[in-house]
Scaffold this motif. Sequence first.
Motif, PDB file in Angstrom:
ATOM      1  N   GLY A  18       0.877  -1.095   0.045  1.00 12.59           N
ATOM      2  CA  GLY A  18       0.069  -0.018  -0.141  1.00 12.59           C
ATOM      3  C   GLY A  18       0.787   1.154  -0.116  1.00 12.59           C
ATOM      4  N   ILE A  19       2.345   1.372  -0.353  1.00  7.76           N
ATOM      5  CA  ILE A  19       3.099   2.201  -0.278  1.00  7.76           C
ATOM      6  C   ILE A  19       3.815   2.333  -1.637  1.00  7.76           C
ATOM      7  CG2 ILE A  19       4.987   3.648   1.051  1.00  7.76           C
ATOM      8  CD1 ILE A  19       4.181   2.273   3.479  1.00  7.76           C
ATOM      9  N   TYR A  20       3.574   3.388  -2.212  1.00  6.19           N
ATOM     10  CA  TYR A  20       4.152   3.642  -3.601  1.00  6.19           C
ATOM     11  C   TYR A  20       4.958   4.610  -3.764  1.00  6.19           C
ATOM     12  CZ  TYR A  20      -0.003   0.714  -4.606  1.00  6.19           C
ATOM     13  OH  TYR A  20      -0.800  -0.069  -4.880  1.00  6.19           O
ATOM     14  N   ARG A  21       6.187   4.520  -4.320  1.00  5.20           N
ATOM     15  CA  ARG A  21       7.228   5.413  -4.535  1.00  5.20           C
ATOM     16  C   ARG A  21       7.051   5.938  -6.042  1.00  5.20           C
ATOM     17  NH1 ARG A  21      12.102   4.827  -7.701  1.00  5.20           N
ATOM     18  NH2 ARG A  21      13.918   5.951  -6.984  1.00  5.20           N
ATOM     19  N   ILE A  22       6.847   7.233  -5.897  1.00  6.98           N
ATOM     20  CA  ILE A  22       6.790   8.144  -7.035  1.00  6.98           C
ATOM     21  C   ILE A  22       7.987   8.667  -7.297  1.00  6.98           C
ATOM     22  CG2 ILE A  22       5.431   9.918  -8.255  1.00  6.98           C
ATOM     23  CD1 ILE A  22       3.245   9.343  -6.619  1.00  6.98           C
ATOM     24  N   LEU A  40       3.268   7.632  -1.594  1.00  2.00           N
ATOM     25  CA  LEU A  40       2.089   7.719  -1.414  1.00  2.00           C
ATOM     26  C   LEU A  40       1.430   6.481  -0.716  1.00  2.00           C
ATOM     27  CD1 LEU A  40      -1.108   8.896  -2.261  1.00  2.00           C
ATOM     28  CD2 LEU A  40      -0.690   7.180  -4.369  1.00  2.00           C
ATOM     29  N   ILE A  41       0.809   6.636   0.397  1.00  2.00           N
ATOM     30  CA  ILE A  41       0.149   5.840   1.287  1.00  2.00           C
ATOM     31  C   ILE A  41      -1.176   5.524   0.639  1.00  2.00           C
ATOM     32  CG2 ILE A  41      -0.298   4.546   3.475  1.00  2.00           C
ATOM     33  CD1 ILE A  41       2.444   6.371   4.531  1.00  2.00           C
ATOM     34  N   VAL A  42      -1.823   4.428   0.485  1.00  2.30           N
ATOM     35  CA  VAL A  42      -2.995   4.428  -0.087  1.00  2.30           C
ATOM     36  C   VAL A  42      -4.059   3.756   1.096  1.00  2.30           C
ATOM     37  CG1 VAL A  42      -4.684   3.355  -1.785  1.00  2.30           C
ATOM     38  CG2 VAL A  42      -2.290   4.196  -2.366  1.00  2.30           C
TER      39      VAL A  42
END
Length: 242
Positions: A18-22, A40-42
């Motif tokens: 659930g944690i995305y690196r942009i 981004l933590i969804v």
Amino acid sequence: MTITNKQSGTNVHEVAEGIYRINTPVAIEGAGGFSFNQYLIVDDESLLFHTGPRRMFPLVREAVASVLPAEQLRYIAFSHVEADECGPLNEWLAVAPQSSPLCGAVAAMVSISDLADRPPRPLADAERLSLGKHAVRWLDAPHLPHAWECGFLMEERTSTLLCGDLFTQGGADLPPITESDILEPSEAFRHEMDYFSHTRNAGVLLAKLASTNPTTLACMHGSAWRGDGAKLLRALADSLSL
């Protein structure tokens, strides 16, 4: 990894559940390759940590939209007040009408209560905030590596430390996440630019961060890292004491 903008190379990669690196790679004149990361933590109340510089706002917004509608963001968070941390803060607040700035109490007091178009949600040292399945805890770290108001977020569900500028790695073509050594390249970068404040409290603050036992370090520049985060943070403390 998903490329969300072919011209800039902006890409998105899930580094923890659930944690995305942009990530956006750049070339800096006279300094070679570099990169800017946001995380981004969804969740029920989704959180973006770091905004990227103001001129990158369209790229980061496009990347966020590849994961969830940007207007669903609840928190726009950052480590300290700097252009690449919160430059387009008000643009994000306009795009996400239910969102609030999320920062430490010092940043809220001295800067964000005036700079932001909506009141911030300040966090005290060690204060916990639930996002739904995920929860973050704010850790004050004044002057580490720089800025009086500096602090970091620890995401407890995945043991991910959103560690800002602590392990800055140069280069524009690095893997999204690595288990290889990042201390040596980050220390080489630090010795060239000397962006640390050299606070006498660095060892104590790094020991506090190490006590959270992170298994993922979400770095703002360069690769995210997976492994024994406490050991790596203690190694950084040793290196800073030399």
